[in-house]
Design a protein around this motif. Sequence first.
Motif, PDB file in Angstrom:
ATOM      1  N   ALA A   1       0.838  -1.207   0.000  1.00  0.00           N
ATOM      2  CA  ALA A   1       0.000   0.000   0.000  1.00  0.00           C
ATOM      3  C   ALA A   1       0.868   1.250   0.000  1.00  0.00           C
ATOM      4  O   ALA A   1       0.630   2.194  -0.769  1.00  0.00           O
ATOM      5  CB  ALA A   1      -0.944  -0.010   1.202  1.00  0.00           C
ATOM      6  N   LEU A   2       1.903   1.271   0.845  1.00  0.00           N
ATOM      7  CA  LEU A   2       2.824   2.413   0.836  1.00  0.00           C
ATOM      8  C   LEU A   2       3.536   2.515  -0.510  1.00  0.00           C
ATOM      9  O   LEU A   2       3.770   3.615  -1.011  1.00  0.00           O
ATOM     10  CB  LEU A   2       3.862   2.276   1.952  1.00  0.00           C
ATOM     11  N   GLY A   3       3.874   1.367  -1.094  1.00  0.00           N
ATOM     12  CA  GLY A   3       4.502   1.373  -2.417  1.00  0.00           C
ATOM     13  C   GLY A   3       3.628   2.055  -3.452  1.00  0.00           C
ATOM     14  O   GLY A   3       4.117   2.774  -4.326  1.00  0.00           O
ATOM     15  N   ALA A   4       2.312   1.854  -3.353  1.00  0.00           N
ATOM     16  CA  ALA A   4       1.392   2.514  -4.285  1.00  0.00           C
ATOM     17  C   ALA A   4       1.402   4.024  -4.078  1.00  0.00           C
ATOM     18  O   ALA A   4       1.483   4.799  -5.046  1.00  0.00           O
ATOM     19  CB  ALA A   4      -0.019   1.950  -4.115  1.00  0.00           C
ATOM     20  N   VAL A   5       1.343   4.467  -2.823  1.00  0.00           N
ATOM     21  CA  VAL A   5       1.381   5.912  -2.539  1.00  0.00           C
ATOM     22  C   VAL A   5       2.686   6.515  -3.055  1.00  0.00           C
ATOM     23  O   VAL A   5       2.681   7.529  -3.765  1.00  0.00           O
ATOM     24  CB  VAL A   5       1.228   6.189  -1.023  1.00  0.00           C
ATOM     25  N   PHE A   6       3.802   5.899  -2.699  1.00  0.00           N
ATOM     26  CA  PHE A   6       5.096   6.431  -3.108  1.00  0.00           C
ATOM     27  C   PHE A   6       5.307   6.330  -4.620  1.00  0.00           C
ATOM     28  O   PHE A   6       6.001   7.158  -5.201  1.00  0.00           O
ATOM     29  CB  PHE A   6       6.240   5.748  -2.356  1.00  0.00           C
ATOM     30  N   SER A   7       4.693   5.347  -5.275  1.00  0.00           N
ATOM     31  CA  SER A   7       4.777   5.271  -6.739  1.00  0.00           C
ATOM     32  C   SER A   7       4.162   6.503  -7.371  1.00  0.00           C
ATOM     33  O   SER A   7       4.731   7.090  -8.298  1.00  0.00           O
ATOM     34  CB  SER A   7       4.066   4.011  -7.261  1.00  0.00           C
ATOM     35  N   GLY A   8       2.993   6.898  -6.889  1.00  0.00           N
ATOM     36  CA  GLY A   8       2.364   8.114  -7.407  1.00  0.00           C
ATOM     37  C   GLY A   8       3.173   9.352  -7.095  1.00  0.00           C
ATOM     38  O   GLY A   8       3.362  10.232  -7.948  1.00  0.00           O
ATOM     39  N   LEU A   9       3.678   9.420  -5.885  1.00  0.00           N
ATOM     40  CA  LEU A   9       4.476  10.562  -5.442  1.00  0.00           C
ATOM     41  C   LEU A   9       5.748  10.706  -6.279  1.00  0.00           C
ATOM     42  O   LEU A   9       6.010  11.757  -6.870  1.00  0.00           O
ATOM     43  CB  LEU A   9       4.822  10.351  -3.964  1.00  0.00           C
ATOM     44  N   TYR A  10       6.525   9.642  -6.359  1.00  0.00           N
ATOM     45  CA  TYR A  10       7.799   9.694  -7.082  1.00  0.00           C
ATOM     46  C   TYR A  10       7.605   9.884  -8.589  1.00  0.00           C
ATOM     47  O   TYR A  10       8.348  10.628  -9.225  1.00  0.00           O
ATOM     48  CB  TYR A  10       8.627   8.432  -6.830  1.00  0.00           C
ATOM     49  N   ALA A  11       6.598   9.201  -9.163  1.00  0.00           N
ATOM     50  CA  ALA A  11       6.366   9.344 -10.606  1.00  0.00           C
ATOM     51  C   ALA A  11       6.045  10.795 -10.950  1.00  0.00           C
ATOM     52  O   ALA A  11       6.561  11.339 -11.936  1.00  0.00           O
ATOM     53  CB  ALA A  11       5.237   8.415 -11.058  1.00  0.00           C
ATOM     54  N   ARG A  12       5.209  11.446 -10.156  1.00  0.00           N
ATOM     55  CA  ARG A  12       4.861  12.853 -10.422  1.00  0.00           C
ATOM     56  C   ARG A  12       6.081  13.750 -10.272  1.00  0.00           C
ATOM     57  O   ARG A  12       6.332  14.625 -11.103  1.00  0.00           O
ATOM     58  CB  ARG A  12       3.743  13.277  -9.468  1.00  0.00           C
ATOM     59  N   TRP A  13       6.848  13.550  -9.184  1.00  0.00           N
ATOM     60  CA  TRP A  13       8.034  14.381  -8.993  1.00  0.00           C
ATOM     61  C   TRP A  13       9.040  14.187 -10.124  1.00  0.00           C
ATOM     62  O   TRP A  13       9.642  15.156 -10.590  1.00  0.00           O
ATOM     63  CB  TRP A  13       8.682  14.075  -7.648  1.00  0.00           C
ATOM     64  N   LEU A  14       9.206  12.962 -10.591  1.00  0.00           N
ATOM     65  CA  LEU A  14      10.145  12.716 -11.697  1.00  0.00           C
ATOM     66  C   LEU A  14       9.646  13.371 -12.979  1.00  0.00           C
ATOM     67  O   LEU A  14      10.427  13.978 -13.718  1.00  0.00           O
ATOM     68  CB  LEU A  14      10.364  11.213 -11.882  1.00  0.00           C
ATOM     69  N   ARG A  15       8.350  13.260 -13.263  1.00  0.00           N
ATOM     70  CA  ARG A  15       7.788  13.936 -14.447  1.00  0.00           C
ATOM     71  C   ARG A  15       7.972  15.441 -14.343  1.00  0.00           C
ATOM     72  O   ARG A  15       8.354  16.098 -15.321  1.00  0.00           O
ATOM     73  CB  ARG A  15       6.297  13.623 -14.596  1.00  0.00           C
TER      74      ARG A  15
END
Length: 148
Positions: A105-119
């Motif tokens: 579940a945390l992986g899902a939250v951080f996936s969204g967080l990191y993907a947006r920051w990288l974009r």
Amino acid sequence: MNAQQHAYQPGWFDLFSIMVSGMLENAGEEESHAFLRQTGDDLAARYPLAEARTVQDLETQINLALARFNWGFVEIQPQENALTLLHMALPEGRDELAPALWRRALGAVFSGLYARWLRDQGGHAQVPLSCDAEADASLLLFRYQKGL
């Protein structure tokens, strides 16, 4: 830094933990994770990073943002055609939720967080960010690489 240097606030974090547990029980893991990824993306939009010129700058900017929430820290390891992000000192979940479910579940939250920051730092939406929440019980491993 290590996991013992990071304290987590009761109250808000307990609320989040209970909400995640309820989502997983009521909506299932796949639907919950889609919502949690979007939540991470929305959170990244609300807390944008300053412009990073180097990988070290990016790591510093992310860690400053994560420190606001006491959500651990990340180490970024550049590779020839990828970035590996190691997220350590994860917030612990409540006892009624299995640790593996909590990490995913945390992986899902951080996936969204990191993907947006990288974009937002110039990355491409077509480059996927994968999360391995099973490799190690003490961290989340993310890989940002085209062609995954």
